[in-house]
Design an enzyme around this catalytic site. Structure first.
Site, short mmCIF file in Angstrom:
data_model
loop_
_atom_site.label_atom_id
_atom_site.label_comp_id
_atom_site.label_asym_id
_atom_site.label_seq_id
_atom_site.Cartn_x
_atom_site.Cartn_y
_atom_site.Cartn_z
N CYS A 1 0.81 -1.22 0.00
CA CYS A 1 0.00 0.00 0.00
C CYS A 1 0.85 1.27 0.00
O CYS A 1 0.56 2.23 -0.73
CB CYS A 1 -0.95 0.00 1.19
N HIS B 1 -2.93 6.54 4.43
CA HIS B 1 -1.49 6.59 4.63
C HIS B 1 -0.94 7.92 4.11
O HIS B 1 -1.34 8.41 3.05
CB HIS B 1 -0.79 5.47 3.85
#
Length: 341
Positions: A132, A244
């Site tokens: 990710c 994130h």
């Protein structure tokens, strides 16, 4: 007309997001199977907001013969068992685990960055989805690399607890609640308290002192973007539920200004530049939740190196970092190789 699509791990965070994104992007589906372990057999999952529900089947007993694409979000152990079985039956596997990412005959794909690499998928009939934190970074790096050739990347990540699954999200919630009422906040999923704290440790430690998460960012960036690019990463878990963030410092071989970088990023696919250089003129994780784009802010020149740029990069890790990228790979596969049934 459409494809026969399998979502494996359909009851987990990423699997449910895959179902949402398939619906949102109106992916052409003629038949859909939702798979999970025996514990979830018989549950029903929703295909986004379509009103359509699908009953979950046990992956152990599922016959993949005649199915076109399988989106896997079941972890490396289960993937090791089932991905070769699906691939051998002619169902192309798009895998979200780390199991196959560095296999030389398995393409590791971010469609905005290296779409041509998907042409090698027939060697194993498996395509890997990157980590990710890597996925959003290489989307931001690609247009800059094409313009001025990246020499070195120094990245610090601020990764949400959803990257550790439902257990990570539950632990942040429970610890936060316990602290407010005066109860103990003992860590279970994480190595230290995550509520009101940050933890510079994601995945296991390696002999050189880096973590496996940091290693993934290094080797995956090289495979996806350019093997010549040098990367050093510090990956940190932060008390954010979803999204994130990354502070990225980039050194280039050729001249590039902040204005050049802003122009390139503004025009690049998959990127939303929000860089107003004023209070609130940047994107934070809470604002990117549920969005498709990789957001870039705080673009500026780095005076400590020749030809340096620094920037801030934010993305929904359950989307671009996992489910969205997998669906985009499926779309790319359909355009280039598969015929609709």
């Amino acid at each position: 007309m459409g494809y026969r699509v399998v979502v494996a791990g359909a009851t987990g965070n990423v699997g449910r997001e895959m179902l949402n994104i398939l619906a949102e992007r109106e992916f052409p589906i003629s038949d859909l199977a939702a798979l999970a372990s025996s514990r979830s057999q018989g549950e029903e999952v929703e295909l986004g907001d379509t009103g359509r529900t699908v009953k979950v089947q046990n992956i152990e007993h599922f016959d993949p013969t005649g199915w076109d694409i399988a989106l896997f979000a079941i972890g490396s152990d289960a993937t090791r068992i089932h991905a070769p079985r699906f691939a051998a039956a002619g169902c192309t596997v798009i895998d979200n685990s780390s199991l196959y990412r560095m296999e030389p005959d398995v393409p590791l794909i971010v469609p905005e960055v290296n779409p041509d690499a998907i042409d090698g998928y027939k060697a194993r009939n498996i395509i890997a989805n990157p980590n990710c934190s890597t996925a959003q970074m290489v989307v931001a790096l690609k247009p800059l690399h094409d313009f001025a050739t990246i020499r070195r990347v120094v990245v610090s990540t601020y990764q949400s607890v959803s990257g550790a699954g439902k257990q990570g999200m539950d632990e942040l919630f429970e610890q936060s609640r316990n602290i407010f009422v005066g109860d103990p906040a003992e860590p279970k999923k994480f190595t230290k308290q995550i509520a009101f704290n940050v933890i510079p440790h994601i995945d296991s430690f390696l002999d050189d002192g880096s973590t496996k998460e940091e290693w993934k960012m290094v080797v995956e960036t090289k495979k996806i973007l350019d093997p010549k690019v040098k990367v050093v990463a510090t990956c940190v878990r932060v008390p954010v539920f979803v999204g994130h963030s990354e502070a990225i410092h980039i050194e280039f071989e050729n001249d590039i200004s902040a204005a050049d970088a802003q122009r390139l990023l503004r025009e690049a696919p998959g990127i939303m530049l929000v860089d107003k250089r004023e209070d609130g003129g940047y994107v934070t994780p809470i604002e990117c939740v549920g969005e498709f784009a990789t957001y870039v802010s705080r673009v500026r020149e780095d005076p400590t190196v020749e030809n340096g740029i620094a920037l801030w990069c934010v993305s929904d890790n359950l989307r671009k970092g996992a489910a969205l990228n997998a669906v985009q790979i499926a779309e790319l596969l359909g355009r280039r190789h598969l015929k609709k049934g």
